[in-house]
Design a protein around this motif. Structure first.
Motif, mmCIF file in Angstrom:
data_model
loop_
_atom_site.group_PDB
_atom_site.id
_atom_site.type_symbol
_atom_site.label_atom_id
_atom_site.label_comp_id
_atom_site.label_asym_id
_atom_site.label_seq_id
_atom_site.Cartn_x
_atom_site.Cartn_y
_atom_site.Cartn_z
ATOM 1 N N ILE A 52 49.654 46.406 50.307
ATOM 2 C CA ILE A 52 50.404 45.287 50.286
ATOM 3 C C ILE A 52 50.926 44.827 51.749
ATOM 4 N N GLY A 53 50.908 46.033 52.563
ATOM 5 C CA GLY A 53 51.415 45.542 53.846
ATOM 6 C C GLY A 53 50.082 44.765 54.665
ATOM 7 N N LEU A 54 48.861 45.257 54.284
ATOM 8 C CA LEU A 54 47.805 44.893 54.952
ATOM 9 C C LEU A 54 47.685 43.324 54.598
ATOM 10 N N ILE A 55 48.054 42.838 53.208
ATOM 11 C CA ILE A 55 47.980 41.530 52.683
ATOM 12 C C ILE A 55 49.139 40.644 53.400
ATOM 13 N N MET A 56 50.130 41.324 53.675
ATOM 14 C CA MET A 56 51.479 40.390 54.010
ATOM 15 C C MET A 56 51.039 40.213 55.621
ATOM 16 N N LEU A 57 50.314 40.864 56.447
ATOM 17 C CA LEU A 57 49.651 40.534 57.701
ATOM 18 C C LEU A 57 49.056 39.267 57.669
ATOM 19 N N ALA A 176 46.919 34.101 44.428
ATOM 20 C CA ALA A 176 45.797 34.820 45.119
ATOM 21 C C ALA A 176 45.645 36.247 44.736
ATOM 22 N N GLY A 177 46.108 36.630 43.799
ATOM 23 C CA GLY A 177 45.886 38.088 43.436
ATOM 24 C C GLY A 177 46.829 39.027 43.948
ATOM 25 N N LEU A 178 47.870 38.508 44.421
ATOM 26 C CA LEU A 178 48.936 39.595 45.002
ATOM 27 C C LEU A 178 49.669 40.261 44.183
ATOM 28 N N PHE A 179 50.034 39.536 42.924
ATOM 29 C CA PHE A 179 50.936 40.021 41.960
ATOM 30 C C PHE A 179 50.099 40.349 40.617
ATOM 31 N N MET A 180 48.920 40.139 40.389
ATOM 32 C CA MET A 180 48.170 40.362 39.257
ATOM 33 C C MET A 180 46.427 40.179 39.731
ATOM 34 N N PRO A 181 45.716 41.119 39.386
ATOM 35 C CA PRO A 181 44.238 40.991 39.971
ATOM 36 C C PRO A 181 43.627 39.674 39.133
ATOM 37 N N ARG A 182 42.890 39.024 39.788
ATOM 38 C CA ARG A 182 42.402 37.640 39.554
ATOM 39 C C ARG A 182 41.581 37.877 38.221
ATOM 40 N N ASP A 183 40.826 38.731 37.973
ATOM 41 C CA ASP A 183 39.915 38.975 36.947
ATOM 42 C C ASP A 183 40.803 39.213 35.614
ATOM 43 N N GLN A 184 42.239 39.546 35.806
ATOM 44 C CA GLN A 184 43.032 39.638 34.754
ATOM 45 C C GLN A 184 43.918 38.150 34.249
ATOM 46 N N MET A 185 43.707 37.219 34.974
ATOM 47 C CA MET A 185 44.373 35.868 35.061
ATOM 48 C C MET A 185 43.776 35.356 33.818
ATOM 49 N N ALA A 186 44.664 34.273 33.183
ATOM 50 C CA ALA A 186 43.825 33.220 32.256
ATOM 51 C C ALA A 186 42.887 32.430 32.961
ATOM 52 N N ALA A 201 41.452 34.139 51.730
ATOM 53 C CA ALA A 201 41.898 34.890 52.892
ATOM 54 C C ALA A 201 42.365 36.522 52.420
ATOM 55 N N VAL A 202 43.131 36.377 51.099
ATOM 56 C CA VAL A 202 43.522 37.566 50.815
ATOM 57 C C VAL A 202 42.562 38.416 50.373
ATOM 58 N N GLU A 203 41.255 38.178 50.022
ATOM 59 C CA GLU A 203 40.227 38.834 49.465
ATOM 60 C C GLU A 203 39.382 39.366 50.731
ATOM 61 N N ALA A 204 39.608 38.559 51.759
ATOM 62 C CA ALA A 204 38.841 38.984 53.045
ATOM 63 C C ALA A 204 39.798 40.269 53.696
#
Length: 245
Positions: A52-57, A176-186, A201-204
């Motif tokens: 999480i900390g990495l993404i928040m940067l 962006a996938g912060l709260f749930m993996p994108r492959d699990q989204m509708a 950016a999050v994926e990078a």
């Protein structure tokens, strides 16, 4: 575009920022403070903080620079400064490039400080180098600058500029996938997130966290974010008005 006029605009912006201590504090000090709160919230759990900390940067610079830039450009219009500037030989592109350079330098300072705090004080660990994290954080900040410049054209007051955050920033954060993996989204939500630059950016950043060397996915993500950034700057130059009616 005239590079000399662009640099002169950047110099003027940096002088104004130097006299605005609250804005400087917002840009430079708030991300480390938020990282401290996040680290305390996670009770020192290194595994979760590394994720999480990495993404928040990357997320913090995006949000902060969007907010600061949209309000700063709106203030230029409402105060009449923009109208006076555009009566000189300066072009809109020069003006926006100057803003991009000035806030980009502030974003670089912000990213270096935040990344240093994360790695040295909170022991953030990533497979990739901290240099990649800094670079992506700066790119995210520049994306926030570009979106802030574009959004400011549609606001008449500073309050309205702030109101664009729920419209432009929050949907990207949620998908962006912060709260749930994108492959699990509708399916429709996953398709929507594909259209948002913050997703890439999050994926990078996730790629830097998981791989020691740059991957093809990382290069693709950076290219998408950079492309959206350029498009936003072009749109901002086309919608830039001299003053607010």
């Amino acid at each position: 575009m005239n590079p000399r006029l662009g640099l002169a605009t950047a110099h003027r912006c940096l002088r104004q920022l130097a006299h605005d201590r609250r804005t400087v504090a917002l840009i430079v000090l708030v991300p480390p403070m938020l990282l401290f709160l996040l680290h305390a919230l996670l009770n020192g759990n290194e595994r979760i903080f590394n994720s999480i900390g990495l993404i928040m940067l990357g997320v913090f610079p995006f949000i902060i620079m969007f907010l600061v830039t949209s309000i700063a450009m709106l203030r230029e219009r409402t105060s009449g400064t923009l109208e006076r500037l555009l009566t000189t030989p300066i072009h809109r592109t020069d003006l926006l490039a100057g803003y991009g350079i000035a806030f980009g330098l502030m974003a670089a300072l912000q990213a270096v400080i935040a990344v240093a705090v994360a790695y040295w004080l909170f022991d953030l660990t990533t497979a990739g180098s901290a240099g990649w994290v800094v670079g992506i954080a700066v790119l995210n900040a520049e994306l926030g600058v570009a979106l802030g410049l574009f959004a400011s054209a549609f606001a008449a007051t500073e309050f309205q500029a702030v109101q664009f955050m729920p419209l432009i920033v929050f949907p990207q954060l949620l998908s962006a996938g912060l709260f749930m993996p994108r492959d699990q989204m509708a399916t429709w939500l996953r398709a929507l997130s594909t259209a948002f630059p913050l997703t890439y950016a999050v994926e990078a950043l996730q790629q830097v966290g998981a791989h020691a060397d740059p991957t093809s996915t990382l290069w693709k993500d950076l290219a998408v974010v950079a492309g959206v950034l350029v498009v936003c700057i072009v749109l901002a130059s086309l919608t830039l008005r001299r003053r607010t009616p």
